[in-house]
Motif scaffolding. Structure first.
Motif, short mmCIF file in Angstrom:
data_model
loop_
_atom_site.label_atom_id
_atom_site.label_comp_id
_atom_site.label_asym_id
_atom_site.label_seq_id
_atom_site.Cartn_x
_atom_site.Cartn_y
_atom_site.Cartn_z
N PRO A 23 28.27 -52.16 -39.57
CA PRO A 23 27.43 -53.10 -40.31
C PRO A 23 27.17 -54.40 -39.55
N SER A 24 27.97 -54.72 -38.56
CA SER A 24 27.82 -56.01 -37.88
C SER A 24 27.08 -55.95 -36.55
N ARG A 25 27.23 -54.85 -35.83
CA ARG A 25 26.62 -54.75 -34.49
C ARG A 25 26.82 -56.03 -33.69
N LEU A 53 35.56 -49.94 -25.26
CA LEU A 53 34.34 -50.51 -25.83
C LEU A 53 33.45 -49.36 -26.26
N ASP A 54 33.07 -49.36 -27.56
CA ASP A 54 32.25 -48.28 -28.08
C ASP A 54 30.86 -48.78 -28.47
N THR A 55 29.84 -48.17 -27.88
CA THR A 55 28.47 -48.54 -28.22
C THR A 55 27.67 -47.24 -28.40
N VAL A 208 37.76 -50.31 -42.22
CA VAL A 208 37.59 -51.41 -43.18
C VAL A 208 36.25 -51.31 -43.92
N ARG A 209 35.17 -51.30 -43.18
CA ARG A 209 33.81 -51.27 -43.75
C ARG A 209 33.66 -52.29 -44.88
N ARG A 210 32.79 -51.97 -45.85
CA ARG A 210 32.50 -52.95 -46.92
C ARG A 210 33.58 -52.99 -47.98
N ALA A 258 44.37 -52.90 -43.95
CA ALA A 258 43.60 -51.68 -43.67
C ALA A 258 43.69 -51.29 -42.19
N TYR A 259 43.60 -52.28 -41.30
CA TYR A 259 43.72 -51.96 -39.86
C TYR A 259 45.15 -51.51 -39.52
N ARG A 260 46.14 -52.15 -40.13
CA ARG A 260 47.53 -51.75 -39.85
C ARG A 260 47.80 -50.34 -40.34
N GLY A 274 34.90 -53.47 -35.88
CA GLY A 274 33.54 -53.96 -35.67
C GLY A 274 33.36 -55.28 -36.38
N THR A 275 32.83 -56.27 -35.67
CA THR A 275 32.64 -57.58 -36.29
C THR A 275 31.60 -58.39 -35.52
N GLY A 276 31.03 -59.36 -36.21
CA GLY A 276 30.17 -60.31 -35.52
C GLY A 276 30.81 -61.68 -35.48
N ALA A 279 36.40 -65.20 -35.09
CA ALA A 279 37.70 -65.42 -35.76
C ALA A 279 38.21 -64.09 -36.32
N HIS A 280 37.30 -63.28 -36.88
CA HIS A 280 37.71 -61.95 -37.38
C HIS A 280 38.24 -61.08 -36.23
N LEU A 281 37.56 -61.15 -35.10
CA LEU A 281 37.99 -60.31 -33.97
C LEU A 281 39.44 -60.64 -33.60
N1 LIG Z 1 29.02 -41.94 -36.74
C1 LIG Z 1 29.28 -42.87 -35.84
O1 LIG Z 1 29.14 -42.62 -34.69
C2 LIG Z 1 29.79 -44.22 -36.24
C3 LIG Z 1 29.61 -44.66 -37.54
C4 LIG Z 1 30.16 -45.89 -37.87
C5 LIG Z 1 30.86 -46.63 -36.93
N2 LIG Z 1 31.00 -46.19 -35.65
C6 LIG Z 1 31.71 -46.98 -34.64
O2 LIG Z 1 32.92 -47.45 -35.21
C7 LIG Z 1 32.96 -48.86 -35.07
C8 LIG Z 1 33.80 -49.44 -36.18
O3 LIG Z 1 33.14 -49.32 -37.42
P1 LIG Z 1 32.69 -50.61 -38.20
O4 LIG Z 1 31.93 -51.50 -37.29
O5 LIG Z 1 32.06 -50.15 -39.43
O6 LIG Z 1 34.07 -51.35 -38.41
P2 LIG Z 1 35.07 -51.74 -39.48
O7 LIG Z 1 35.99 -52.45 -38.61
O8 LIG Z 1 35.59 -50.64 -40.33
O9 LIG Z 1 34.28 -52.71 -40.52
C9 LIG Z 1 33.42 -53.70 -40.11
C10 LIG Z 1 33.03 -54.55 -41.32
O10 LIG Z 1 34.16 -55.27 -41.78
C11 LIG Z 1 33.92 -56.68 -41.69
N3 LIG Z 1 35.15 -57.28 -41.16
C12 LIG Z 1 35.77 -56.98 -40.00
N4 LIG Z 1 36.87 -57.73 -39.85
C13 LIG Z 1 36.96 -58.54 -40.92
C14 LIG Z 1 37.89 -59.56 -41.32
N5 LIG Z 1 38.94 -59.86 -40.57
N6 LIG Z 1 37.65 -60.19 -42.49
C15 LIG Z 1 36.58 -59.89 -43.27
N7 LIG Z 1 35.68 -58.93 -42.93
C16 LIG Z 1 35.86 -58.26 -41.77
C17 LIG Z 1 32.79 -56.85 -40.72
O11 LIG Z 1 32.04 -58.02 -41.02
P3 LIG Z 1 32.07 -59.33 -40.06
O12 LIG Z 1 31.02 -59.10 -39.03
O13 LIG Z 1 31.75 -60.43 -41.00
O14 LIG Z 1 33.45 -59.43 -39.48
C18 LIG Z 1 31.98 -55.57 -40.96
O15 LIG Z 1 31.13 -55.74 -42.07
C19 LIG Z 1 31.49 -49.27 -35.07
O16 LIG Z 1 31.29 -50.57 -34.60
C20 LIG Z 1 30.93 -48.21 -34.18
O17 LIG Z 1 31.22 -48.52 -32.84
C21 LIG Z 1 30.47 -44.99 -35.31
#
Ligand SMILES: NC(=O)c1ccc[n+]([C@@H]2O[C@H](COP(=O)([O-])OP(=O)(O)OC[C@H]3O[C@@H](n4cnc5c(N)ncnc54)[C@H](OP(=O)(O)O)[C@@H]3O)[C@@H](O)[C@H]2O)c1
Length: 314
Positions: A23-25, A53-55, A208-210, A258-260, A274-276, A279-281
């Protein structure tokens, strides 16, 4: 940072990986943040010891990764990127994969990709991926342009992992990217026996997601579970469904818990975050390096969500 080996690939990877999509890219999803902000986030991750690093071709973050890593010795990094599946009626799907890889190499500024995935393979795509795309993936590996072949599941449409359950029996992949979280730990039963037997590397997405970062979304998701009778309303406080997790553990926030949860799952090699937000990172990498959640909290989570395989946490 702590490092581990990614399945039987031999790659030494940080247990926290940076997800440059989701969600953040890296903050670029809605053009809300600049490319410079995103580049700084990737550099911050590398400075924190993250080497994974995953992109992906579709994220628009390959050039960001390329610029961020330009000064880092290539062998210190493990780069993962993905090819969007060509349409099944594409006249030359194999050629399309080669073209996609060449473009990714150019944008990232490297001459090889460590883990090259087929992106978001849903059950309906599996035969096409196996028969029409895998031969070219193997050829690219033989040529040294990619070191290992990966696949990411289409978790949103396939939260019970049917594509991976089938394909892992055929030993197609060196590495898999799996949706696994405290809300849907079904990979523990469905996949880890297969990944462990095959020596397949496991990358965890959807930690984590939404639902685990936005309290209102968590209430909606849990409200639906109660409504459908999947969880009894006596077992969960609908207004604060995971409040117990913070009371019964030393976790300071749900994202931390959730991460732990994912980090200490035997079977997961790398937890992607994933984050933008810088501080979250920092918080997330710190969380991933913390000890497991207490047993009492894990047992309660297991009673609530251990048998569910429908949630994505979106
Ligand atoms: N099918 C596929 O290939 C696929 C699908 C999905 C994901 N992926 C890969 O998996 C990676 C991880 O998934 P994800 O990016 O969805 O990650 P995630 O880590 O599960 O969740 C990211 C979401 O959580 C929020 N967040 C993160 N840390 C936070 C914190 N400390 N406090 C509050 N909110 C927090 C982020 O918003 P903020 O920006 O505000 O921190 C973002 O909205 C992706 O980036 C991608 O590389 C692959």
């Amino acid at each position: 940072m702590e490092y581990t080996t990614l399945g039987s690939t031999g790659l030494k990877v940080s247990v926290a990986g940076l997800g440059c999509g989701g969600p953040s890219r890296l903050g670029m999803r809605n053009d809300s943040q600049s490319a410079n902000h995103a580049i700084a986030l990737v550099k911050q991750a590398v400075d924190l010891g993250v080497n994974f690093l995953d992109t992906a071709q579709t994220y628009g973050t390959e050039p960001i990764v390329g610029k961020a890593i330009a000064g880092t010795p290539r062998e210190r990094l493990v780069i993962s990127t993905k090819k969007t599946l060509p349409a099944e009626d594409h006249p030359d799907p194999a050629g399309e994969v080669v073209k996609g890889l060449e473009q990714s190499l150019k944008l990232i500024g490297t001459d090889y990709i460590d883990v090259y995935h087929l992106h978001g393979v849903e059950p309906k795509d599996y035969e096409f991926a196996k028969n029409r795309l895998m031969p070219v993936m193997r050829r690219l590996k033989e040529q040294g342009k990619i070191r290992f072949i990966g696949v990411t599941e289409g978790f949103v449409v396939d939260p019970s992992h049917t594509m991976l359950q089938e394909s892992l029996k055929e030993k197609l992949w060196d590495v898999v990217m799996v949706g696994f979280s405290l809300l849907n730990p079904s990979a523990r039963k469905n996949l880890w026996p297969l990944t462990k037997a095959n020596g397949t590397g496991v990358l965890d997405m959807f930690a984590v997601r939404r639902a685990l970062s936005q309290p209102e979304r968590l209430k909606e998701v849990c409200g639906e579970l109660i409504q459908k009778g999947r969880i009894s309303k006596n077992d969960l406080d609908a207004n604060d469904p995971l409040g117990f997790l913070l009371r019964e553990s030393d976790a300071a926030s749900l994202p931390e818990a959730a991460y732990r949860f994912c980090r200490h799952e035997p079977g997961v090699d790398v937890v992607l975050t994933g984050t933008g937000n810088p501080a979250h990172l920092k918080e997330n990498v710190t969380a991933i390096l913390k000890p497991p959640l207490p047993k009492v909290a894990l047992e309660r989570l297991d009673r609530l969500f251990g048998g569910l395989d429908s949630l994505t946490g979106n």
